[in-house]
Design a protein around this motif. Structure first.
Motif, PDB file in Angstrom:
ATOM      1  N   ASN A  99      13.783 -75.029  20.671  1.00  0.00           N
ATOM      2  CA  ASN A  99      14.687 -75.594  21.695  1.00  0.00           C
ATOM      3  C   ASN A  99      14.694 -74.665  22.924  1.00  0.00           C
ATOM      4  OD1 ASN A  99      15.786 -77.899  23.137  1.00  0.00           O
ATOM      5  ND2 ASN A  99      17.549 -77.150  22.226  1.00  0.00           N
ATOM      6  N   ILE A 102      13.691 -76.329  29.947  1.00  0.00           N
ATOM      7  CA  ILE A 102      12.481 -76.529  30.544  1.00  0.00           C
ATOM      8  C   ILE A 102      12.456 -75.693  31.823  1.00  0.00           C
ATOM      9  CG2 ILE A 102      11.045 -78.312  31.866  1.00  0.00           C
ATOM     10  CD1 ILE A 102      12.352 -80.280  29.931  1.00  0.00           C
ATOM     11  N   GLN A 120      16.378 -79.725  28.478  1.00  0.00           N
ATOM     12  CA  GLN A 120      15.764 -78.930  27.329  1.00  0.00           C
ATOM     13  C   GLN A 120      14.653 -79.637  26.532  1.00  0.00           C
ATOM     14  OE1 GLN A 120      18.445 -76.154  27.691  1.00  0.00           O
ATOM     15  NE2 GLN A 120      17.839 -75.896  25.371  1.00  0.00           N
ATOM     16  N   ARG A 121      13.688 -79.184  26.008  1.00  0.00           N
ATOM     17  CA  ARG A 121      12.547 -79.552  25.222  1.00  0.00           C
ATOM     18  C   ARG A 121      12.422 -78.571  23.679  1.00  0.00           C
ATOM     19  NH1 ARG A 121       8.445 -77.745  29.066  1.00  0.00           N
ATOM     20  NH2 ARG A 121       7.866 -75.535  28.288  1.00  0.00           N
ATOM     21  N   GLU A 122      12.161 -79.317  22.665  1.00  0.00           N
ATOM     22  CA  GLU A 122      11.939 -78.836  21.635  1.00  0.00           C
ATOM     23  C   GLU A 122      10.347 -79.580  20.903  1.00  0.00           C
ATOM     24  OE1 GLU A 122      12.870 -78.444  16.934  1.00  0.00           O
ATOM     25  OE2 GLU A 122      14.679 -78.437  18.406  1.00  0.00           O
ATOM     26  N   VAL A 123       9.507 -78.898  20.725  1.00  0.00           N
ATOM     27  CA  VAL A 123       8.289 -79.280  20.234  1.00  0.00           C
ATOM     28  C   VAL A 123       7.899 -79.238  18.814  1.00  0.00           C
ATOM     29  CG1 VAL A 123       5.745 -79.294  20.814  1.00  0.00           C
ATOM     30  CG2 VAL A 123       7.485 -78.894  22.463  1.00  0.00           C
ATOM     31  N   ASP A 150       6.097 -87.315  18.218  1.00  0.00           N
ATOM     32  CA  ASP A 150       7.128 -86.365  18.717  1.00  0.00           C
ATOM     33  C   ASP A 150       7.169 -86.403  20.310  1.00  0.00           C
ATOM     34  OD1 ASP A 150       9.149 -84.414  18.942  1.00  0.00           O
ATOM     35  OD2 ASP A 150       7.645 -82.740  19.209  1.00  0.00           O
ATOM     36  N   GLN A 151       8.236 -86.900  20.988  1.00  0.00           N
ATOM     37  CA  GLN A 151       8.617 -87.198  22.352  1.00  0.00           C
ATOM     38  C   GLN A 151       9.497 -86.159  22.757  1.00  0.00           C
ATOM     39  OE1 GLN A 151       9.857 -91.338  22.593  1.00  0.00           O
ATOM     40  NE2 GLN A 151       8.254 -91.905  21.532  1.00  0.00           N
ATOM     41  N   TYR A 152       9.020 -85.581  23.882  1.00  0.00           N
ATOM     42  CA  TYR A 152       9.626 -84.519  24.902  1.00  0.00           C
ATOM     43  C   TYR A 152       9.112 -84.731  25.989  1.00  0.00           C
ATOM     44  CZ  TYR A 152       5.469 -81.902  23.646  1.00  0.00           C
ATOM     45  OH  TYR A 152       4.195 -81.650  23.651  1.00  0.00           O
ATOM     46  N   PRO A 170       6.482 -87.012  30.589  1.00  0.00           N
ATOM     47  CA  PRO A 170       6.848 -86.972  29.088  1.00  0.00           C
ATOM     48  C   PRO A 170       5.623 -86.513  28.261  1.00  0.00           C
ATOM     49  CG  PRO A 170       5.990 -88.944  29.815  1.00  0.00           C
ATOM     50  CD  PRO A 170       5.952 -88.121  31.199  1.00  0.00           C
ATOM     51  N   SER A 171       5.674 -86.136  27.029  1.00  0.00           N
ATOM     52  CA  SER A 171       4.491 -85.842  26.500  1.00  0.00           C
ATOM     53  C   SER A 171       3.694 -86.975  26.064  1.00  0.00           C
ATOM     54  CB  SER A 171       5.270 -85.336  24.932  1.00  0.00           C
ATOM     55  OG  SER A 171       5.942 -86.223  24.428  1.00  0.00           O
TER      56      SER A 171
END
Length: 184
Positions: A99, A102, A120-123, A150-152, A170-171
């Protein structure tokens, strides 16, 4: 730093940035046909001097978009059908980014409105594929990307001419596909 300010772009260079970290990358072949990989990276970047960023003085802060931890691992198994020259290749891989912020802020959303929200983002991505390779050169396969959907948000930016609004990309969603190819 290249930020969209809502009506245009602002480009500023940090005076100095440093990074400390380490990386480990390994490949293991425990049996014939099976290949396991693992990689880990830890990064600790810092703006040593960034007085005039689009969102103010970032000196001493962590640059946005750079995760502290990145992991990647995979398992690939190739089954050969005797001496026929035909093979079935199966692969599963996983990648993770811890996390992280961005970016370091948005000029009109954060500074302009006096708020401090940082997106924030976590992949966590899982991909899989299976390919049948025939001795005659024909290959038939199937694959899935982002298998767990997975959506981020990849990036965010101030929305054009709408102070206080944020837009983002979006991813990619879960996708499936197939392949047919011929090698000669």
């Amino acid at each position: 730093s290249f930020l969209f300010t809502g009506t245009g772009f602002q480009l500023n260079n940090a005076g100095q940035q440093s990074v400390k970290g380490f990386e480990l990358d390994t490949t293991i072949r425990p049996t014939d046909g099976l290949v396991l990989t693992f990689a880990v990276t830890h990064l600790d970047p810092l703006y040593d001097s960034f007085l005039e960023s689009p969102v103010g003085d970032l000196t001493g802060q962590r640059p946005g978009g750079i995760p502290a931890w990145s992991l990647a691992t995979s398992a690939t198994y190739t089954h050969e059908f005797g001496n026929s020259g035909n093979k079935l290749m199966t692969r599963l891989d996983y990648s993770h980014e811890s996390n992280t912020a961005i970016n370091n802020g948005l000029p009109t959303f954060n500074a302009g409105l006096g708020n401090t929200r940082i997106f924030q983002r976590e992949v966590n991505l899982v991909n899989a594929s299976m390919i049948l390779q025939l001795d005659n050169g024909l290959e038939i396969g199937a694959w899935a990307r982002n298998l767990l959907d997975d959506q981020y948000i990849i990036t965010v930016f101030d929305t054009t001419a709408q102070a206080g609004s944020v837009s983002g990309y979006p991813s990619q969603p879960r996708t499936y596909g197939g392949l047919v190819r011929f090698k000669f």
